[in-house]
Scaffold this active site. Structure first.
Site, PDB file in Angstrom:
ATOM      1  N   HIS A 206       0.829  -1.216   0.000  1.00 46.42           N
ATOM      2  CA  HIS A 206       0.000   0.000   0.000  1.00 46.42           C
ATOM      3  C   HIS A 206       0.863   1.266   0.000  1.00 46.42           C
ATOM      4  O   HIS A 206       0.697   2.142  -0.854  1.00 46.42           O
ATOM      5  CB  HIS A 206      -0.920  -0.029   1.220  1.00 46.42           C
ATOM      6  CG  HIS A 206      -1.835   1.136   1.336  1.00 46.42           C
ATOM      7  ND1 HIS A 206      -3.130   1.129   0.881  1.00 46.42           N
ATOM      8  CD2 HIS A 206      -1.647   2.378   1.852  1.00 46.42           C
ATOM      9  CE1 HIS A 206      -3.697   2.295   1.106  1.00 46.42           C
ATOM     10  NE2 HIS A 206      -2.813   3.077   1.706  1.00 46.42           N
ATOM     11  N   GLU A 207       1.773   1.350   0.947  1.00 47.19           N
ATOM     12  CA  GLU A 207       2.584   2.576   1.048  1.00 47.19           C
ATOM     13  C   GLU A 207       3.478   2.726  -0.180  1.00 47.19           C
ATOM     14  O   GLU A 207       3.660   3.826  -0.697  1.00 47.19           O
ATOM     15  CB  GLU A 207       3.420   2.585   2.331  1.00 47.19           C
ATOM     16  CG  GLU A 207       2.632   2.381   3.625  1.00 47.19           C
ATOM     17  CD  GLU A 207       1.405   3.264   3.775  1.00 47.19           C
ATOM     18  OE1 GLU A 207       1.416   4.402   3.259  1.00 47.19           O
ATOM     19  OE2 GLU A 207       0.417   2.812   4.393  1.00 47.19           O
TER      20      GLU A 207
HETATM   21  N1  TRP Z   1      -1.710   7.974   4.245  1.00 43.11           N
HETATM   22  C1  TRP Z   1      -1.593   6.977   5.263  1.00 43.11           C
HETATM   23  C2  TRP Z   1      -1.958   5.660   4.620  1.00 43.11           C
HETATM   24  O1  TRP Z   1      -2.974   5.491   4.025  1.00 43.11           O
HETATM   25  C3  TRP Z   1      -2.512   7.229   6.416  1.00 43.11           C
HETATM   26  C4  TRP Z   1      -1.910   7.811   7.640  1.00 43.11           C
HETATM   27  C5  TRP Z   1      -0.812   7.405   8.272  1.00 43.11           C
HETATM   28  C6  TRP Z   1      -2.432   8.858   8.423  1.00 43.11           C
HETATM   29  N2  TRP Z   1      -0.618   8.152   9.399  1.00 43.11           N
HETATM   30  C7  TRP Z   1      -1.593   9.036   9.497  1.00 43.11           C
HETATM   31  C8  TRP Z   1      -3.525   9.672   8.298  1.00 43.11           C
HETATM   32  C9  TRP Z   1      -1.842   9.987  10.482  1.00 43.11           C
HETATM   33  C10 TRP Z   1      -3.786  10.629   9.279  1.00 43.11           C
HETATM   34  C11 TRP Z   1      -2.932  10.792  10.337  1.00 43.11           C
HETATM   35  O2  TRP Z   1      -1.249   4.738   4.627  1.00 43.11           O
HETATM   36 ZN    ZN Z   2      -2.960   5.064   2.102  1.00 40.37          ZN
END
Ligand code: TRP
Ligand code: ZN
Length: 918
Positions: A312-313
Site C-alpha cells: 500500500h505505502e
Molecule cells: N496515508 C496513510 C496511509 O494510508 C494514512 C496515515 C498514516 C495517516 N498516518 C496518518 C492519516 C496519520 C492521518 C494521520 O497509509
Molecule cells: Zn494510504
C-alpha cells in the site's frame, strides 16, 4: 520569544471549529517553489529554520499570505533578508506587506517546538529516544509555518543536525548529498528530494537505528537501494517486509508500468504511531506492527498484513505522491485507489483462483462489518465528502474500503486491460499535479470509449457524491409455458445525514443461473441482448443496473433456476433476495463462484441467527446461556460436506465454517439486543462444535504443519482451519466435560514452533473458558515479555474474551493497571481499550451500563493525550440509536457525558456531536 500555543490543535482555541466545505475550495494565493529546512534536533527544544521561495499566484486576487501553524514558538520572520511586520490570526501567521508583483521572494521563518511533549504523534515527536515525523494530514504546521495544503508542492532541501552518539542515523526524503561531523559531538546530514511534493509527504527520522539493505535493478536497468530501518535487535524480523517491498516494486512495474523513481527507498519502523503506516516520499514510516515479523512472534495474519501495508505505502509513490490530492476532500483519490492496488497486489501474489477468492472474501468481510455500519450511522459520508470539521476523522473505512470498491467497479466495467490504459492516461495527464476524484474517473472513462463506464459516466460518479449503502432487491419468476425466467432488480438507498434523496447508482451485477437439481451452471440467454447474439452463451455475465428497477428475461430454461447474483461481490451493495433454504444449499454446494458459495453459507447462518433472535419462545437461562437447538440438520450436514470436501482449500473451509460476526448480525436488525445476539451466536457455535466433533478432529489431524514455516496461502489456510478445529474441539469439551482436547490445546500451545499455532491454541483455551487458560496466559507473558507486539496480542486476547457473567470489564481494568500497560502508546491502548469497546460487543454492552461509563472515561482521558486515537474510540457507540433499551438510553447518556466536557478536541467533539444529532 513569542509564545503561540493551542492546546487542542484546533487552531485558535476559540470554541468549536467550523466545518470546512468542499465547495469553498479556492486555489492558494501564493505558491511555495522551494523550501530549505535546517533542524537542530533536541527533544525539549528543536530549532527549525525554514527558508522558502514564494511567489504570488497570478490567477488569484492579491491578498495577504496566511501561513498555518500549530503549537510553535516563533522567533524570527524575514522577507528577502529584512525584518518585516506580521500579525497572528488565531494560530495563523499573517504577512501583509509582501513585495508586489510576480517576482519570487525569500521568506525565512525561525521557530522552535518541543518534540518530547508531543503526545499527539502529529508533527515532530520522540518515540523511544528516536525522532519521527507524521505530517499527513495537517501535521507539517506543527513543525513550521507553512501553506499546509496538498496543492502547494515544493522542492525540499533538508539539513539535520543532532548529537552523533544519540542520533547516529539522520534521514529525510530523497538523496543524501552531504554529511559530516560538527563541533560538540554533533553531526549533520543534508538531503535533497528530487521530486516536488506537498508538505504532508515530508518526513525526517533521527536516532539509533540499523537497516536491512537490498540492491535491486529495475526493468530499465536502473539501480536502487532499498532499506528497512529498525531498532538494533529487530533486524532479524525485517526479512518479510523487505521481500514484500521487492515484490511491490516488481509488481507495480509489471502490472501498471510504474517504476521506482528514486535511487533510495527507505522504510522506518516506530512503535508509537497513530495509524498503520505513512507514504512519505522515499521515506515511509511504519507502525512496527506492519514491519516486524518472525515465525515465532507474528501470525499468518500479521505476515499478510505486512505484505499489504508495505505494498500500500509503496504504491502510494505513484497514486498519491506523483499525483496527489487537490484538497483533503479528494482523499479517496489516493486512498481508495491505493487500497484497490494493494488488494490486487495481494491477490496476484496469492496466485490460485481459490486463494484470490479467499482474499476477496476477507476484504468484503471488512467492508460489511465496518464500512456498512459507518454508512448507516451518524458519521456516514460520501467517498468524496462535502464537509468536515477535523480531517483526521475522515480517514475512514468509507474513504479507504468503499473507495477501493468504487475503483474496483471501474476496473470491472472497463476490464483489466482497459483499466491499465486508463491508469496510463491518468499519469500522462496529471503527473506532478494535485487533482480531484473527477479527474481520475474521467481518465479511466476517456481511455475506454464505448465502455459501460464511459456510457454512464455522470451517473457512475454518484458513487463519489452519495453516501449510504444501496440495497438491491431481487425477485425472480419462472414461467413454464414460455420457459422464461424474469429477474427484477430494484435499487434504493436510505437517507444519510444531510442527504435525504438519492438518485439511482450504476450497479454492475455479475450473475449466473444454476440448475436447481443438478447444480450445473446454465447457459445465459438474455432476451433482447443484441450484443451477445450469435456468440456462444456464457454461464456468467455482468448486467449493469442503472434504473431504479429493471427486469431481465432469461430464455430457454427447462425449470426454475437458482440465481447467483453479485458474484465476486461486484458492487458494494446489500442484496435482498428471498432464497429458500434449498436454494441456498444448492448455491453453497455448487456455485462456480467461490464468493457466492461462501455467501450462501453466510446467508443460511444469518437467517438461522435472526430467526432465533426474534423467536420469543426461546429464552436465555439465568446465566445468559441460550439453551436451544437452533441449527437445522440440513445446515449442519452442509457444513460437514464443506469440511469433508477434498476439492476445497483449507482457507476457504475456514471462512465458510466461521459464523457471521455479532456486528454483522446486528446490522441486519432494526433493533439490537447485543446480549441476545451474543448468546445466540455462541449457542450456534456450540452446536457446530458438538455436532461436527468427529469432523473437527479429522480437520485438526489432516491440517498439521509439515516442514518449515512459510506464510503462503496454502499453509496459512491449513493453520487457520486446524486452529478453528482446535477451538471448536475445546468449546465442545467445555460442554461435555472432556479434558483431552483442552490438554491437547495446552500441549500445542507449549510446543508450537510458530506464533500462529501457538496463539490459536491459546485463543482456544481462553475463548472456551478452560481452566488451562490462566497458566497458559502466564506462561505466554513470561515467554514474550520483551516483545511488545506479542504483548499487545496478550492484552487484546484477554480484553476480547467472551464474557462470562460480566468478568471481562473487571479484567480490562486490571489489564490497565498492569505494569506493561500505557495509554500513551497507541498500539497498547488499542490492544486493551479498543479490543474491549469496539471488538467485544457481548462484554461491552452490559445492561448495567458499566461498559459505556468505562468507554466515556477512556475517551476523555485519551483525548488529553492523543485526540486522533480518542476520536476513533469515540466511534465505538456510533450505532447507539439501533440499540434496544436499556442500552440505548445508557449509551446516549454516556455520549452526552463526553460531549459535556468543555475542552474536548475538535476530533472528539465532531464525533460525539454527530452521534447525538437528530
Ligand atoms: N496515508 C496513510 C496511509 O494510508 C494514512 C496515515 C498514516 C495517516 N498516518 C496518518 C492519516 C496519520 C492521518 C494521520 O497509509
Ligand atoms: Zn494510504
Amino acid at each position: 520569544m513569542l509564545q503561540l500555543h493551542s492546546a487542542d490543535g484546533s487552531g485558535d482555541g476559540a470554541g468549536p471549529a467550523a466545518a470546512i466545505r468542499r465547495e469553498d475550495y479556492t486555489a492558494p494565493a501564493y505558491w511555495i517553489d522551494s523550501v530549505e529546512l535546517t533542524f537542530d534536533l533536541d527533544p525539549n527544544k528543536t530549532r527549525v529554520l525554514n527558508r522558502m521561495t514564494l511567489r504570488r499566484n497570478p490567477d488569484v486576487a492579491a491578498q495577504p499570505l496566511k501561513l498555518d501553524g500549530d503549537d510553535l514558538n516563533l522567533a524570527r520572520v524575514l522577507v528577502n533578508g529584512q525584518g518585516t511586520s506580521f500579525k497572528m490570526e488565531g494560530a495563523r501567521l499573517v504577512l501583509e506587506n509582501l513585495p508586489e508583483g510576480a517576482e519570487p521572494f525569500a521568506l525565512e521563518i525561525f521557530t522552535t517546538c518541543c518534540p518530547a511533549k508531543n503526545t499527539q504523534l502529529m508533527g515532530l515527536y520522540v518515540s523511544q529516544g528516536t525522532f519521527f515525523t507524521q505530517c499527513e494530514a495537517e501535521g507539517f504546521r506543527r513543525i513550521t509555518y507553512f501553506l499546509d495544503r496538498p496543492d502547494v508542492m515544493a522542492s525540499y532541501t533538508v539539513t539535520l543536525r543532532a548529537d552523533k552518539a544519540q542520533y547516529p542515523v539522520l534521514l529525510s526524503n530523497g538523496n543524501l548529498v552531504d554529511s559530516g561531523d560538527l563541533e560538540d559531538g554533533r553531526h549533520f546530514a543534508k538531503w535533497v528530494d528530487p521530486h516536488k511534493k506537498p508538505c504532508y509527504l515530508f518526513a525526517l527520522v533521527a536516532g539509533k537505528l540499523v537497516a536491512r539493505e537490498q540492491k535491486i535493478k529495475s526493468r530499465s536497468g536502473a539501480d536502487h537501494l532499498l532499506q528497512v530501518y529498525v531498532r538494533p535487535g529487530d533486524l532479524g524480523k525485517t526479512e518479510h517486509a523487505m521481500n514484500s517491498l521487492m515484490y511491490s516494486v516488481a509488481w507495480d512495474e509489471a502490472r501498471f508500468g510504474l517504476p521506482l523513481d528514486l535511487e533510495r527507498f527507505m522504510i522506518v519502523a516506530t512503535s508509537d504511531f497513530n495509524m498503520g503506516a505513512m507514504e512519505n516520499k522515499g521515506l515511509n514510516i511504519f507502525n512496527t506492527k506492519y514491519v516486524l515479523a518472525s515465525e515465532s512472534t507474528a501470525t499468518d495474519t500479521d505476515f499478510a498484513n505486512i505484505e499489504s501495508v508495505v505494498g500500500h505505502e509503496y504504491f502510494h509513490n505513484w497514486t498519491g505522491n506523483r499525483v496527489t490530492c487537490r484538497d483533503w476532500f479528494q482523499l479517496s483519490l489516493k486512498e481508495g485507489l491505493t487500497v484497490f492496488r494493494d488488494q490486487e497486489f495481494s491477490m496476484d501474489l496469492a496466485g490460485s483462483p481459490s486463494a484470490r477468492a479467499v482474499k476477496r472474501i476477507e476484504d468484503v468481510r471488512v467492508l460489511r462489518t465496518a464500512q456498512f455500519p459507518e454508512d448507516a450511522g451518524p458519521m456516514a459520508h460520501p467517498v468524496r465528502p462535502d464537509s468536515y470539521v477535523e480531517i483526521n476523522n475522515f480517514y475512514t473505512v468509507t474513504i479507504y474500503e468503499k473507495g477501493a470498491e468504487v475503483v474496483r467497479m471501474q476496473h470491472n466495467l472497463v476490464g483489466r486491460e482497459g483499466f491499465a490504459k486508463g491508469m496510463k492516461l491518468y499519469f500522462e495527464r496529471h503527473d506532478g499535479q494535485a487533482v480531484t476524484c473527477d479527474d481520475f474517473v474521467q481518465a479511466i472513462a476517456d481511455a475506454n470509449p464505448g465502455s459501460p463506464l464511459t456510457q454512464h459516466l455522470a451517473q457512475f460518479k454518484r458513487w463519489y457524491s452519495q453516501a449510504g449503502t444501496p440495497r438491491v432487491r431481487a425477485t425472480g419468476r419462472y414461467d413454464a409455458a414460455t420457459r422464461c425466467y424474469a429477474l427484477t432488480l430494484s435499487q434504493s438507498c436510505a437517507p444519510t445525514p444531510g442527504q435525504s434523496e438519492k438518485q439511482p447508482f450504476v450497479i454492475p451485477v455479475e450473475l449466473g443461473l444454476i440448475d436447481a437439481t443438478t447444480g450445473a451452471a446454465l447457459p445465459l440467454h438474455l432476451a433482447g441482448d443484441g450484443a451477445a447474439e450469435g456468440a456462444a452463451p456464457t454461464t456468467s455475465r455482468v448486467v449493469v443496473l442503472t434504473e431504479a428497477s429493471q427486469t431481465l428475461t432469461f430464455t430457454n430454461l427447462d425449470a426454475e433456476p437458482v440465481p447467483s447474483l453479485l458474484r465476486g461481490f461486484s458492487a458494494p451493495v446489500v442484496l435482498d433476495i428471498d432464497y429458500t433454504d434449498a436454494q441456498l444449499l444448492t448455491l453453497l454446494a455448487h456455485d462456480a463462484d467461490a464468493f457466492n458459495r461462501w455467501e450462501a453459507g453466510q446467508r443460511l447462518a444469518l437467517r438461522t441467527a435472526i430467526n432465533a433472535i426474534a423467536d420469543s419462545t426461546m429464552g436465555t437461562s439465568a446465566s445468559g446461556q441460550f439453551d436451544h437447538q437452533i441449527l437445522a440438520a440440513e445446515f449442519v450436514d452442509a457444513m460437514r460436506s464443506v469440511l469433508r470436501n477434498p476439492a476445497l482449500d483449507a482457507a476457504f473451509k475456514e471462512l465458510v465454517l466461521t459464523l457471521p460476526s455479532e456486528t454483522y448480525i446486528a446490522e441486519q436488525l432494526a433493533v439490537v439486543d447485543p446480549q441476545r445476539i451474543h448468546a445466540v451466536r455462541e449457542a450456534m457455535r456450540e452446536q457446530l462444535a458438538l455436532s461436527l466433533q468427529a469432523d473437527w478432529e479429522a480437520a485438526w489431524e489432516q491440517n498439521q504443519d509439515t516442514g518449515g514455516y512459510s506464510p503462503d496461502p496454502v499453509s496459512s489456510g491449513r493453520r487457520a482451519l486446524s486452529g478453528l478445529a482446535l477451538h471448536m474441539l475445546c468449546i465442545a469439551a467445555q460442554k461435555t466435560g472432556d479434558v483431552v482436547w483442552p490438554g491437547k490445546a495446552y500441549q500445542r500451545f507449549k510446543v508450537a514452533t510458530n506464533m500462529t499455532d501457538r496463539f490459536n491454541a491459546l485463543t482456544a483455551l481462553v475463548a472456551s473458558g478452560s481452566e488451562l487458560a490462566t497458566p497458559a496466559l502466564a506462561r505466554f507473558h513470561t515467554l514474550f515479555k520483551d516483545e511488545p507486539l506479542v504483548i499487545d496480542k496478550w492484552f487484546a486476547l484477554q480484553a476480547g474474551a467472551p464474557d462470562r457473567g460480566g468478568n471481562v470489564l473487571p479484567a480490562v481494568r486490571q489489564l490497565m493497571a498492569h505494569p506493561d500497560f500505557s495509554l500513551k502508546n497507541p498500539n497498547r491502548a488499542r490492544s486493551v481499550i479498543f479490543s474491549y469497546c469496539s471488538a467485544n460487543p457481548g462484554a461491552f454492552h452490559r445492561s448495567d451500563a458499566a461498559g459505556y461509563v468505562f468507554w466515556s472515561d477512556r475517551v476523555i482521558e485519551l483525548d488529553a493525550i492523543n485526540p486522533q486515537v480518542a476520536a476513533r474510540l469515540a466511534r465505538a457507540l456510533d450505532r447507539w440509536k439501533k440499540l434496544a433499551d436499556p442500552w440505548r438510553s445508557a449509551a446516549r447518556e454516556a455520549i452526552a457525558r463526553v460531549a459535556a466536557k468543555p475542552d474536548l478536541s475538535n476530533d472528539v467533539r465532531e464525533v460525539v456531536t454527530r452521534a447525538l444529532a437528530e
